[in-house]
Write a protein that holds these residues in place. Structure first.
Motif, PDB file in Angstrom:
ATOM      1  N   ASN A 157      11.177   1.247  -9.765  1.00 46.20           N
ATOM      2  CA  ASN A 157       9.812   1.036 -10.240  1.00 46.20           C
ATOM      3  C   ASN A 157       9.890   0.419 -11.626  1.00 46.20           C
ATOM      4  OD1 ASN A 157       7.222   1.233 -11.357  1.00 46.20           O
ATOM      5  ND2 ASN A 157       6.716   2.941 -10.011  1.00 46.20           N
ATOM      6  N   GLN A 158       9.466  -0.824 -11.740  1.00 46.41           N
ATOM      7  CA  GLN A 158       9.553  -1.560 -13.000  1.00 46.41           C
ATOM      8  C   GLN A 158       8.622  -1.024 -14.081  1.00 46.41           C
ATOM      9  OE1 GLN A 158      10.051  -6.004 -12.255  1.00 46.41           O
ATOM     10  NE2 GLN A 158       9.215  -5.295 -10.286  1.00 46.41           N
ATOM     11  N   LEU A 159       7.547  -0.366 -13.684  1.00 45.25           N
ATOM     12  CA  LEU A 159       6.589   0.141 -14.670  1.00 45.25           C
ATOM     13  C   LEU A 159       7.090   1.375 -15.411  1.00 45.25           C
ATOM     14  CD1 LEU A 159       3.125  -0.241 -12.905  1.00 45.25           C
ATOM     15  CD2 LEU A 159       4.130  -1.660 -14.695  1.00 45.25           C
ATOM     16  N   ILE A 161       5.682   4.774  -6.243  1.00 39.39           N
ATOM     17  CA  ILE A 161       6.341   3.764  -5.416  1.00 39.39           C
ATOM     18  C   ILE A 161       5.417   3.328  -4.295  1.00 39.39           C
ATOM     19  CG2 ILE A 161       8.245   3.454  -3.771  1.00 39.39           C
ATOM     20  CD1 ILE A 161       9.881   5.299  -5.700  1.00 39.39           C
ATOM     21  N   LEU A 162       4.587   4.237  -3.832  1.00 43.24           N
ATOM     22  CA  LEU A 162       3.688   3.966  -2.711  1.00 43.24           C
ATOM     23  C   LEU A 162       2.248   4.104  -3.169  1.00 43.24           C
ATOM     24  CD1 LEU A 162       4.036   3.471   0.371  1.00 43.24           C
ATOM     25  CD2 LEU A 162       3.640   5.892   0.667  1.00 43.24           C
ATOM     26  N   ILE A 198      12.622   4.406   6.770  1.00 43.00           N
ATOM     27  CA  ILE A 198      11.198   4.638   6.513  1.00 43.00           C
ATOM     28  C   ILE A 198      10.645   3.556   5.593  1.00 43.00           C
ATOM     29  CG2 ILE A 198       9.534   6.180   5.372  1.00 43.00           C
ATOM     30  CD1 ILE A 198      11.314   8.520   6.412  1.00 43.00           C
ATOM     31  N   MET A 199      11.363   3.241   4.519  1.00 47.58           N
ATOM     32  CA  MET A 199      10.899   2.213   3.590  1.00 47.58           C
ATOM     33  C   MET A 199      10.849   0.838   4.253  1.00 47.58           C
ATOM     34  SD  MET A 199       9.862   3.619   0.876  1.00 47.58           S
ATOM     35  CE  MET A 199       9.616   2.137  -0.100  1.00 47.58           C
ATOM     36  N   VAL A 205      10.593  -2.670  -6.780  1.00 47.65           N
ATOM     37  CA  VAL A 205      11.592  -3.532  -6.160  1.00 47.65           C
ATOM     38  C   VAL A 205      12.358  -2.669  -5.161  1.00 47.65           C
ATOM     39  CG1 VAL A 205      13.653  -4.926  -6.543  1.00 47.65           C
ATOM     40  CG2 VAL A 205      11.808  -4.928  -8.243  1.00 47.65           C
ATOM     41  N   PHE A 206      12.367  -3.090  -3.909  1.00 45.35           N
ATOM     42  CA  PHE A 206      13.083  -2.382  -2.848  1.00 45.35           C
ATOM     43  C   PHE A 206      14.265  -3.253  -2.453  1.00 45.35           C
ATOM     44  CE2 PHE A 206      13.069  -1.494   1.962  1.00 45.35           C
ATOM     45  CZ  PHE A 206      13.990  -0.487   1.850  1.00 45.35           C
ATOM     46  N   ARG A 207      15.454  -2.854  -2.891  1.00 45.66           N
ATOM     47  CA  ARG A 207      16.675  -3.613  -2.603  1.00 45.66           C
ATOM     48  C   ARG A 207      17.327  -3.045  -1.353  1.00 45.66           C
ATOM     49  NH1 ARG A 207      19.905  -6.170  -7.130  1.00 45.66           N
ATOM     50  NH2 ARG A 207      21.500  -5.526  -5.661  1.00 45.66           N
TER      51      ARG A 207
END
Length: 82
Positions: free
Chosen positions: A18-20, A78-79, A34-35, A8-10
């Protein structure tokens, strides 16, 4: 490059979660931009060209910093390379 589906990128908070694995990354202004570009589907070279032209940054220096940032966010899952 693609942001992982489990992330999730807020944008309003400059936070990546990272939910995992529960990792959280707080972004500075550069990381945030950048994101944003990655989330818009920018590939690495286009991201470098866009950022350096917009902010008048040395490409060699930015490329080194970008590679370090990409390594960090890949390490935190994340990526992805998709």
């Amino acid at each position: 490059m693609k942001i992982s589906d489990s992330v999730v990128f807020r944008e309003e908070d400059s936070i990546i979660f990272n939910q995992l694995n529960g990792s959280i990354l707080f972004l500075n202004r550069t990381g945030f931009i950048i994101m944003q570009l990655i989330s818009k589907g920018f590939e690495k070279q286009k991201l470098i060209d866009t950022f350096c032209n917009q902010f008048e940054v040395n490409k060699t220096t930015f490329k080194k910093d970008l590679n370090e940032f990409i390594d960090l966010i890949k390490e935190k899952n994340i990526l992805t390379n998709e």
